[in-house]
Design a protein around this motif. Structure first.
Motif, mmCIF file in Angstrom:
data_model
loop_
_atom_site.group_PDB
_atom_site.id
_atom_site.type_symbol
_atom_site.label_atom_id
_atom_site.label_comp_id
_atom_site.label_asym_id
_atom_site.label_seq_id
_atom_site.Cartn_x
_atom_site.Cartn_y
_atom_site.Cartn_z
ATOM 1 N N SER A 147 0.799 -1.042 0.269
ATOM 2 C CA SER A 147 -0.188 -0.119 -0.061
ATOM 3 C C SER A 147 0.880 1.208 -0.005
ATOM 4 O O SER A 147 0.376 2.330 -0.416
ATOM 5 C CB SER A 147 -0.917 0.058 1.352
ATOM 6 O OG SER A 147 -0.169 -0.004 2.517
ATOM 7 N N GLN A 148 2.142 1.241 0.458
ATOM 8 C CA GLN A 148 3.161 2.335 0.233
ATOM 9 C C GLN A 148 3.925 2.162 -0.952
ATOM 10 O O GLN A 148 4.908 3.010 -1.019
ATOM 11 C CB GLN A 148 3.954 2.427 1.547
ATOM 12 C CG GLN A 148 2.981 3.083 2.742
ATOM 13 C CD GLN A 148 4.043 3.105 3.878
ATOM 14 O OE1 GLN A 148 4.222 2.229 4.635
ATOM 15 N NE2 GLN A 148 4.344 4.300 4.100
ATOM 16 N N LEU A 149 3.826 1.319 -1.961
ATOM 17 C CA LEU A 149 4.558 1.433 -3.169
ATOM 18 C C LEU A 149 3.627 1.721 -4.220
ATOM 19 O O LEU A 149 2.337 2.017 -4.219
ATOM 20 C CB LEU A 149 4.859 -0.331 -3.528
ATOM 21 C CG LEU A 149 5.921 -0.635 -2.658
ATOM 22 C CD1 LEU A 149 6.396 -2.217 -3.278
ATOM 23 C CD2 LEU A 149 7.551 0.116 -2.625
ATOM 24 N N VAL A 150 4.517 2.713 -5.148
ATOM 25 C CA VAL A 150 3.832 3.238 -6.217
ATOM 26 C C VAL A 150 4.465 2.578 -7.543
ATOM 27 O O VAL A 150 5.820 2.378 -7.531
ATOM 28 C CB VAL A 150 4.186 4.559 -6.187
ATOM 29 C CG1 VAL A 150 3.504 5.213 -7.377
ATOM 30 C CG2 VAL A 150 3.510 5.395 -4.845
ATOM 31 N N LEU A 151 3.715 2.251 -8.525
ATOM 32 C CA LEU A 151 4.547 1.616 -9.973
ATOM 33 C C LEU A 151 4.726 2.980 -10.577
ATOM 34 O O LEU A 151 3.980 3.766 -11.063
ATOM 35 C CB LEU A 151 3.302 0.649 -10.531
ATOM 36 C CG LEU A 151 3.586 0.426 -12.119
ATOM 37 C CD1 LEU A 151 4.996 -0.125 -12.110
ATOM 38 C CD2 LEU A 151 2.626 -0.260 -12.588
ATOM 39 N N GLY A 152 5.905 3.136 -11.004
ATOM 40 C CA GLY A 152 6.517 3.924 -11.946
ATOM 41 C C GLY A 152 6.433 3.656 -13.339
ATOM 42 O O GLY A 152 7.139 2.899 -13.736
ATOM 43 N N MET A 153 5.624 4.014 -14.174
ATOM 44 C CA MET A 153 5.387 3.609 -15.521
ATOM 45 C C MET A 153 6.162 4.691 -16.443
ATOM 46 O O MET A 153 5.799 5.855 -16.354
ATOM 47 C CB MET A 153 4.084 3.615 -16.042
ATOM 48 C CG MET A 153 3.193 2.521 -15.237
ATOM 49 S SD MET A 153 3.575 0.781 -15.639
ATOM 50 C CE MET A 153 2.769 0.805 -17.440
ATOM 51 N N ASP A 154 7.593 4.467 -17.069
ATOM 52 C CA ASP A 154 8.165 5.297 -17.584
ATOM 53 C C ASP A 154 8.271 5.083 -19.075
ATOM 54 O O ASP A 154 8.127 3.965 -19.715
ATOM 55 C CB ASP A 154 9.756 5.021 -17.097
ATOM 56 C CG ASP A 154 10.100 5.180 -15.819
ATOM 57 O OD1 ASP A 154 9.728 6.473 -15.362
ATOM 58 O OD2 ASP A 154 10.460 4.469 -14.960
ATOM 59 N N ALA A 186 1.081 -5.205 -10.488
ATOM 60 C CA ALA A 186 0.932 -4.276 -9.704
ATOM 61 C C ALA A 186 -0.268 -4.517 -8.798
ATOM 62 O O ALA A 186 -0.520 -4.653 -7.673
ATOM 63 C CB ALA A 186 1.103 -2.781 -9.887
ATOM 64 N N ASP A 187 -1.625 -4.585 -9.753
ATOM 65 C CA ASP A 187 -2.957 -4.821 -9.016
ATOM 66 C C ASP A 187 -2.865 -5.973 -8.113
ATOM 67 O O ASP A 187 -3.488 -5.818 -7.358
ATOM 68 C CB ASP A 187 -3.862 -4.854 -10.342
ATOM 69 C CG ASP A 187 -5.321 -4.984 -9.892
ATOM 70 O OD1 ASP A 187 -5.901 -3.943 -9.077
ATOM 71 O OD2 ASP A 187 -6.103 -5.767 -10.230
ATOM 72 N N GLN A 188 -2.330 -7.353 -8.881
ATOM 73 C CA GLN A 188 -2.419 -8.526 -7.974
ATOM 74 C C GLN A 188 -1.636 -8.236 -6.583
ATOM 75 O O GLN A 188 -2.057 -8.752 -5.515
ATOM 76 C CB GLN A 188 -1.716 -9.406 -8.907
ATOM 77 C CG GLN A 188 -2.430 -9.838 -10.035
ATOM 78 C CD GLN A 188 -1.682 -10.899 -11.173
ATOM 79 O OE1 GLN A 188 -0.600 -11.266 -10.447
ATOM 80 N NE2 GLN A 188 -2.200 -10.921 -12.242
ATOM 81 N N LEU A 189 -0.781 -7.480 -6.821
ATOM 82 C CA LEU A 189 -0.068 -7.194 -5.455
ATOM 83 C C LEU A 189 -0.578 -6.222 -4.158
ATOM 84 O O LEU A 189 -0.227 -6.270 -3.242
ATOM 85 C CB LEU A 189 1.467 -6.653 -5.719
ATOM 86 C CG LEU A 189 2.291 -7.556 -6.575
ATOM 87 C CD1 LEU A 189 3.620 -6.767 -6.587
ATOM 88 C CD2 LEU A 189 2.621 -8.927 -5.521
ATOM 89 N N GLY A 190 -1.528 -5.562 -4.751
ATOM 90 C CA GLY A 190 -2.188 -4.358 -4.053
ATOM 91 C C GLY A 190 -1.616 -3.088 -4.078
ATOM 92 O O GLY A 190 -1.933 -2.425 -3.233
ATOM 93 N N ILE A 191 -0.760 -2.853 -5.160
ATOM 94 C CA ILE A 191 -0.108 -1.542 -5.489
ATOM 95 C C ILE A 191 -1.238 -0.700 -6.119
ATOM 96 O O ILE A 191 -1.899 -1.038 -7.185
ATOM 97 C CB ILE A 191 0.996 -1.557 -6.315
ATOM 98 C CG1 ILE A 191 2.109 -2.274 -5.513
ATOM 99 C CG2 ILE A 191 1.035 -0.180 -6.586
ATOM 100 C CD1 ILE A 191 3.258 -2.576 -6.678
ATOM 101 N N ASP A 192 -1.875 0.466 -5.459
ATOM 102 C CA ASP A 192 -3.037 1.159 -6.028
ATOM 103 C C ASP A 192 -2.770 2.758 -6.623
ATOM 104 O O ASP A 192 -3.350 3.508 -6.736
ATOM 105 C CB ASP A 192 -4.364 1.198 -5.195
ATOM 106 C CG ASP A 192 -3.935 1.695 -3.809
ATOM 107 O OD1 ASP A 192 -2.621 2.207 -3.697
ATOM 108 O OD2 ASP A 192 -4.817 1.723 -3.109
ATOM 109 N N ARG A 193 -1.292 2.951 -6.838
ATOM 110 C CA ARG A 193 -0.924 4.064 -7.142
ATOM 111 C C ARG A 193 -0.034 3.985 -8.394
ATOM 112 O O ARG A 193 0.887 3.025 -8.386
ATOM 113 C CB ARG A 193 -0.265 4.873 -6.295
ATOM 114 C CG ARG A 193 -0.988 5.473 -5.111
ATOM 115 C CD ARG A 193 -0.184 6.296 -3.897
ATOM 116 N NE ARG A 193 -1.210 7.100 -3.088
ATOM 117 C CZ ARG A 193 -1.880 6.813 -2.304
ATOM 118 N NH1 ARG A 193 -1.990 5.281 -1.784
ATOM 119 N NH2 ARG A 193 -2.409 7.482 -1.354
ATOM 120 N N VAL A 194 -0.190 4.716 -9.416
ATOM 121 C CA VAL A 194 0.801 4.669 -10.732
ATOM 122 C C VAL A 194 1.133 6.139 -11.085
ATOM 123 O O VAL A 194 0.093 6.988 -11.182
ATOM 124 C CB VAL A 194 -0.135 3.947 -11.539
ATOM 125 C CG1 VAL A 194 0.634 3.950 -13.085
ATOM 126 C CG2 VAL A 194 -0.486 2.606 -11.518
#
Length: 258
Positions: A147-154, A186-194
């Motif tokens: 929940s404290q991770l963000v996926l950075g799409m470069d 990311a969605d599977q892991l529960g990362i909800d910020r991109v």
């Protein structure tokens, strides 16, 4: 408020995430992804490159969210831990602080991750440009909640940069197949910020070029909190990205004008 920021009305201000790029201990002005040529930022009469003066400037404008990119960590795998912690620690009252450290070895950022874990308003970005594939999102597993991770799409000039996955064209879908792999994992892991960012437009004041990409992400992943930016000049550009599905916009250059 500085006259050059007259476009920053109360409504727009709430959508802004102000950017701090750090290189060798100083705050630099990012332009078009040419990271070797970034120059120190000077704010008023303060020492050029003072990151604390830059943060203070943003706060004086009423900005309540920060994006801090550690270029030493992103480019060299050498995170500026002490500086990052000094920048983060006084601002527990901010809405959120996104920290982009690329993808360094976990043990080199152990103390930072521990510090972040104690602060509910701080989030760590895992940058696709630094990874081999989407499973790299597990690098900090156990040290930091997803929940404290963000996926950075470069992106570079509209082309997704995501390690080996960026070359995946297995069903002729091109970049979208690569993007989808990352977003689904990311969605599977529960990362909800991109954060979706095209370095080619950063600091250029040419207007954002990533609206179509943001719309695509929003259409297929409607529940993520989506951030983007690059080239933003004023409130109309912020509105353009909002209409494309962005929740928040990353801005630096337009906040520095006098």
């Amino acid at each position: 408020m500085m006259s050059g920021c007259s476009w920053l009305d109360a409504t727009t201000r709430e959508q802004i995430v102000a950017v701090v790029d750090l290189k060798a201990g100083i705050a630099v002005h990012a332009v078009a992804g040419n990271r070797q040529a970034y120059q120190p930022i000077a704010i008023g009469g303060k020492t050029a490159g003072d990151p604390f003066a830059l943060v203070a400037h943003y706060r004086s404008l009423g900005i309540r969210s920060l994006y801090i990119a550690d270029l030493d960590s992103i480019l060299l795998g050498q995170p500026q831990i002490a500086l990052l912690e000094r920048l983060i620690s006084p601002h527990s009252d901010l809405d959120e602080i996104l920290v982009d450290i690329g993808l360094p070895e976990r043990d080199t950022v152990a103390s930072l991750l521990k510090s972040v874990r104690r602060r509910s308003n701080v989030f760590v970005i895992v940058a696709s440009e630094c990874a081999t594939n989407a499973t790299s999102l597990r690098r900090f597993e156990g040290a930091l909640d997803y929940s404290q991770l963000v996926l950075g799409m470069d992106y570079r000039q509209g082309v997704f940069v995501g390690g080996d996955d960026s070359d995946d064209d297995w069903d002729s879908g091109g970049d979208w197949d690569s993007e989808r792999d990352w977003l689904e994992f990311a969605d599977q892991l529960g990362i909800d910020r991109v954060v979706a960012l095209d370095t080619a437009t950063v600091g250029t004041s040419r207007g954002p070029s990533i609206a179509e990409i943001c719309s695509r992400i929003r259409r297929h992943f409607p529940s993520v909190k989506l951030y983007s930016g690059g080239g933003i000049r004023d409130a109309s550009d912020v509105k353009l990205l909002q209409q494309a599905g962005c929740d928040r916009c990353l801005v630096a250059t337009a906040l520095l004008k006098r």
